[in-house]
Design a protein around this motif. Structure first.
Motif, PDB file in Angstrom:
ATOM      1  N   ASP A   7       0.826  -1.211   0.000  1.00  0.00           N
ATOM      2  CA  ASP A   7       0.000   0.000   0.000  1.00  0.00           C
ATOM      3  C   ASP A   7       0.859   1.260   0.000  1.00  0.00           C
ATOM      4  OD1 ASP A   7      -2.343  -1.460  -0.066  1.00  0.00           O
ATOM      5  OD2 ASP A   7      -2.701  -1.312   2.094  1.00  0.00           O
ATOM      6  N   LEU A   8       1.921   1.261   0.787  1.00  0.00           N
ATOM      7  CA  LEU A   8       2.816   2.419   0.802  1.00  0.00           C
ATOM      8  C   LEU A   8       3.434   2.621  -0.574  1.00  0.00           C
ATOM      9  CD1 LEU A   8       4.260   4.731   2.205  1.00  0.00           C
ATOM     10  CD2 LEU A   8       5.983   3.078   2.982  1.00  0.00           C
ATOM     11  N   GLY A   9       3.916   1.538  -1.165  1.00  0.00           N
ATOM     12  CA  GLY A   9       4.513   1.634  -2.493  1.00  0.00           C
ATOM     13  C   GLY A   9       3.554   2.198  -3.521  1.00  0.00           C
ATOM     14  N   ILE A  10       2.333   1.726  -3.499  1.00  0.00           N
ATOM     15  CA  ILE A  10       1.321   2.215  -4.448  1.00  0.00           C
ATOM     16  C   ILE A  10       1.035   3.693  -4.198  1.00  0.00           C
ATOM     17  CG2 ILE A  10      -1.111   2.023  -5.116  1.00  0.00           C
ATOM     18  CD1 ILE A  10      -0.798  -1.056  -4.579  1.00  0.00           C
ATOM     19  N   LYS A  11       0.925   4.097  -2.921  1.00  0.00           N
ATOM     20  CA  LYS A  11       0.619   5.487  -2.595  1.00  0.00           C
ATOM     21  C   LYS A  11       1.715   6.445  -3.032  1.00  0.00           C
ATOM     22  CE  LYS A  11      -2.628   4.754   1.119  1.00  0.00           C
ATOM     23  NZ  LYS A  11      -3.226   5.398   2.249  1.00  0.00           N
ATOM     24  N   GLY A  13       3.512   5.944  -5.748  1.00  0.00           N
ATOM     25  CA  GLY A  13       3.621   5.910  -7.202  1.00  0.00           C
ATOM     26  C   GLY A  13       4.335   4.727  -7.814  1.00  0.00           C
ATOM     27  N   ILE A  14       4.613   3.710  -7.027  1.00  0.00           N
ATOM     28  CA  ILE A  14       5.245   2.503  -7.562  1.00  0.00           C
ATOM     29  C   ILE A  14       4.160   1.619  -8.170  1.00  0.00           C
ATOM     30  CG2 ILE A  14       6.575   0.431  -6.977  1.00  0.00           C
ATOM     31  CD1 ILE A  14       7.900   2.064  -4.732  1.00  0.00           C
ATOM     32  N   ILE A  35      16.498   9.867  -3.271  1.00  0.00           N
ATOM     33  CA  ILE A  35      15.955  10.911  -2.411  1.00  0.00           C
ATOM     34  C   ILE A  35      14.508  11.250  -2.763  1.00  0.00           C
ATOM     35  CG2 ILE A  35      16.839  12.854  -3.766  1.00  0.00           C
ATOM     36  CD1 ILE A  35      16.686  12.668   0.089  1.00  0.00           C
ATOM     37  N   ALA A  36      14.148  11.178  -4.034  1.00  0.00           N
ATOM     38  CA  ALA A  36      12.762  11.474  -4.423  1.00  0.00           C
ATOM     39  C   ALA A  36      11.796  10.468  -3.800  1.00  0.00           C
ATOM     40  CB  ALA A  36      12.627  11.477  -5.946  1.00  0.00           C
ATOM     41  N   THR A  43       6.603  11.925   3.306  1.00  0.00           N
ATOM     42  CA  THR A  43       5.348  12.672   3.234  1.00  0.00           C
ATOM     43  C   THR A  43       4.167  11.759   3.547  1.00  0.00           C
ATOM     44  OG1 THR A  43       6.248  14.243   1.643  1.00  0.00           O
ATOM     45  CG2 THR A  43       3.848  14.018   1.710  1.00  0.00           C
ATOM     46  N   GLU A  44       4.156  10.589   2.938  1.00  0.00           N
ATOM     47  CA  GLU A  44       3.042   9.655   3.145  1.00  0.00           C
ATOM     48  C   GLU A  44       2.966   9.167   4.590  1.00  0.00           C
ATOM     49  OE1 GLU A  44      -0.348   7.960   2.278  1.00  0.00           O
ATOM     50  OE2 GLU A  44       0.754   9.056   0.734  1.00  0.00           O
TER      51      GLU A  44
END
Length: 84
Positions: A7-11, A13-14, A35-36, A43-44
């Motif tokens: 879920d974190l990855g999807i949020k 943009g992965i 770093i991006a 942020t998430e």
């Protein structure tokens, strides 16, 4: 943080098909996110970027608490710590 790796990855943009695997590689240290990606994760998760580099739970807690201070509060904390 009560969020799955996927879920974190999807949020941030992965691609959903690789989100879990990529996040697992970051968490286990197999790969280091750029770093991006770190900024997006911070942020998430509502933590400062330096949170990811803390070597103890105490340091991570301090990083989060300091990040929440306004500029005046940070200056006061610096003065307090320098006076010791």
């Amino acid at each position: 943080m009560k969020i799955s790796q996927k879920d974190l990855g999807i949020k941030i943009g992965i691609d959903p098909g690789s989100a879990s695997g990529r996040m697992n590689h970051y968490e286990t240290g197999r790969h280091m996110p750029d770093i991006a990606i770190l900024k997006k994760m911070a942020t998430e998760l509502n933590v400062p970027v330096n949170y990811f580099f803390c070597e103890s739970e105490e340091s991570a807690t301090l990083a989060c608490l300091i990040d929440k201070l306004d500029e005046n509060g940070k200056r006061k904390l610096i003065q307090l710590l320098q006076a010791k």
